[in-house]
Design a protein around this motif. Structure first.
Motif, mmCIF file in Angstrom:
data_model
loop_
_atom_site.group_PDB
_atom_site.id
_atom_site.type_symbol
_atom_site.label_atom_id
_atom_site.label_comp_id
_atom_site.label_asym_id
_atom_site.label_seq_id
_atom_site.Cartn_x
_atom_site.Cartn_y
_atom_site.Cartn_z
ATOM 1 N N ASP A 1 -24.626 -62.896 44.848
ATOM 2 C CA ASP A 1 -23.689 -64.021 44.849
ATOM 3 C C ASP A 1 -22.631 -63.734 43.787
ATOM 4 O O ASP A 1 -22.833 -63.976 42.594
ATOM 5 N N LEU B 1 -19.979 -65.121 42.977
ATOM 6 C CA LEU B 1 -19.388 -66.266 42.296
ATOM 7 C C LEU B 1 -20.394 -66.993 41.408
ATOM 8 O O LEU B 1 -20.107 -68.075 40.893
ATOM 9 N N SER B 2 -21.571 -66.382 41.204
ATOM 10 C CA SER B 2 -22.556 -66.970 40.310
ATOM 11 C C SER B 2 -22.186 -66.681 38.866
ATOM 12 O O SER B 2 -21.288 -65.875 38.572
ATOM 13 N N GLY B 3 -22.880 -67.312 37.947
ATOM 14 C CA GLY B 3 -22.551 -67.166 36.538
ATOM 15 C C GLY B 3 -22.657 -65.749 36.019
ATOM 16 O O GLY B 3 -21.886 -65.342 35.146
ATOM 17 N N SER B 4 -23.581 -64.972 36.544
ATOM 18 C CA SER B 4 -23.775 -63.609 36.045
ATOM 19 C C SER B 4 -22.829 -62.606 36.680
ATOM 20 O O SER B 4 -22.715 -61.474 36.184
ATOM 21 N N TRP B 5 -22.134 -62.978 37.740
ATOM 22 C CA TRP B 5 -21.257 -62.045 38.439
ATOM 23 C C TRP B 5 -19.793 -62.445 38.449
ATOM 24 O O TRP B 5 -18.924 -61.620 38.764
ATOM 25 N N VAL B 6 -19.487 -63.687 38.123
ATOM 26 C CA VAL B 6 -18.127 -64.175 38.333
ATOM 27 C C VAL B 6 -17.111 -63.434 37.456
ATOM 28 O O VAL B 6 -15.961 -63.224 37.863
ATOM 29 N N THR C 1 -16.256 -72.318 43.169
ATOM 30 C CA THR C 1 -17.499 -72.168 42.420
ATOM 31 C C THR C 1 -17.515 -73.126 41.243
ATOM 32 O O THR C 1 -16.460 -73.536 40.741
ATOM 33 N N ASN C 2 -18.712 -73.464 40.790
ATOM 34 C CA ASN C 2 -18.863 -74.316 39.612
ATOM 35 C C ASN C 2 -18.999 -73.513 38.327
ATOM 36 O O ASN C 2 -19.140 -74.103 37.245
ATOM 37 N N THR C 3 -18.968 -72.198 38.420
ATOM 38 C CA THR C 3 -19.169 -71.359 37.242
ATOM 39 C C THR C 3 -17.880 -71.100 36.462
ATOM 40 O O THR C 3 -17.930 -70.538 35.380
ATOM 41 N N TYR D 1 -15.828 -63.190 48.726
ATOM 42 C CA TYR D 1 -16.911 -63.500 47.792
ATOM 43 C C TYR D 1 -17.834 -64.599 48.299
ATOM 44 O O TYR D 1 -19.009 -64.642 47.925
#
Length: 302
Positions: A155, A157-162, A245-247, A135
């Motif tokens: 991405d 590991l972004s907020g919309s995909w995690v 990740t920070n999400t 990832y």
């Protein structure tokens, strides 16, 4: 002790090791967690010195704190969305693979079964680390491949995909187990039923839809319940991905909230209350679902 008494006690002697382990490592911790959920620490004075802190009865105050915690409801909704992705996808793929293997569409049945089941043997933490490597945008070979062919990799590991990234790990790891359960149930169906259906002109798809799936419905319900319980207890995957990740917050799932309360905030009483709530929710949803569909599925031969 006479022979009849020894014979009557033989089954209990075989069950004794499992019962002892069940009581020590499952029943006793549940009872202790329920006890802690009704207690709290009372501090007297400045909280210094011996006897300044002691446990007292708290009633349902820990449950009130747990249920009104602003992080609790979002974690529950997040797990609900996670389950709506994981359970249908995992069981659907497992059923499809089991039907294909049972229909003889692949000539490498043993290899295919082993290959599909193998991810289940990988521990969740190890699987999460492997997928986390895939990832990460800077080290993922998949991103390099997509970039090489002119595509912009997402991405994950972004907020919309995690959420989908965590769900993918669960689907990858759990599909093989469910496939084996369903495939075993399919192999137990008498072949006379299929031969009679083919003589009547039924295709493989019709045989699968009208004969195989209804007969293995009890096994499908069992795997659904197992998957539901695993969904409510999801912990290892997001906890392992969190440093990447920070999400993913410390309360991304209810069990992560339990971990935060117990080991970061040192509030074992609130953690115990949340654990009991999760256990009760698991019990109600599992047995409620079995009550709803179990009679029809398990008594279909009557």
């Amino acid at each position: 002790m006479n022979k009849a008494t020894r014979k009557a006690g033989a089954p209990y002697s075989f069950l004794a090791p499992a019962l002892i382990l069940f009581v020590l490592f499952l029943a006793a911790p549940i009872v202790y967690a329920a006890y802690l959920s009704l207690r709290r620490t009372k501090v007297t004075g400045l909280g210094l010195g011996a006897g300044s802190r002691h446990e007292v009865w708290a009633g349902l105050s820990n449950y009130a704190r747990s249920l009104t915690d602003p992080d609790f409801l979002p974690s529950v909704l997040r797990v609900g969305a996670y389950g709506m992705i994981v359970v249908p996808t995992m069981l659907g793929v497992a059923l499809l693979m089991a039907l294909l293997l049972d229909a003889g569409r692949t000539r490498v049945g043993t290899f295919a079964r082993t290959a599909i089941f193998l991810p289940y043997a990988v521990p969740a933490v190890v699987a999460s680390l492997l997928w986390g490597f895939l990832y990460l945008p800077r080290v993922s070979p998949i991103n390099d491949l997509l970039t090489g062919i002119g595509m912009t990799p997402p991405d994950l590991l972004s907020g919309s995909w995690v959420l989908y990234a965590v769900a993918n790990i669960a689907v990858w790891g759990g599909t093989g187990f469910n496939m084996i359960v369903l495939y075993t149930a399919l192999r137990a169906i008498p072949t006379d039923l299929f031969e009679a259906a083919r003589l009547d002109g039924a295709s493989d798809v019709q045989i699968a839809w009208r004969i195989k799936i209804p007969i293995v419905l009890p096994s499908l319900i069992m795997t659904f319940v197992f998957s539901l319980i695993a969904t409510l207890q999801v912990f290892a995957e997001p906890m392992t991905l969190r440093p990447l990740t920070n999400t993913i917050s410390t309360t991304w799932t209810p069990l992560m909230k339990v971990y935060r309360d117990a080991f970061i905030r040192n509030d074992i009483y609130a953690a115990a209350a949340t654990s009991v709530v999760i256990a009760l929710a698991t019990f109600v949803l599992s047995f409620g679902f079995l009550k709803l569909v179990g009679n029809r599925a398990f008594n279909q031969e009557d």
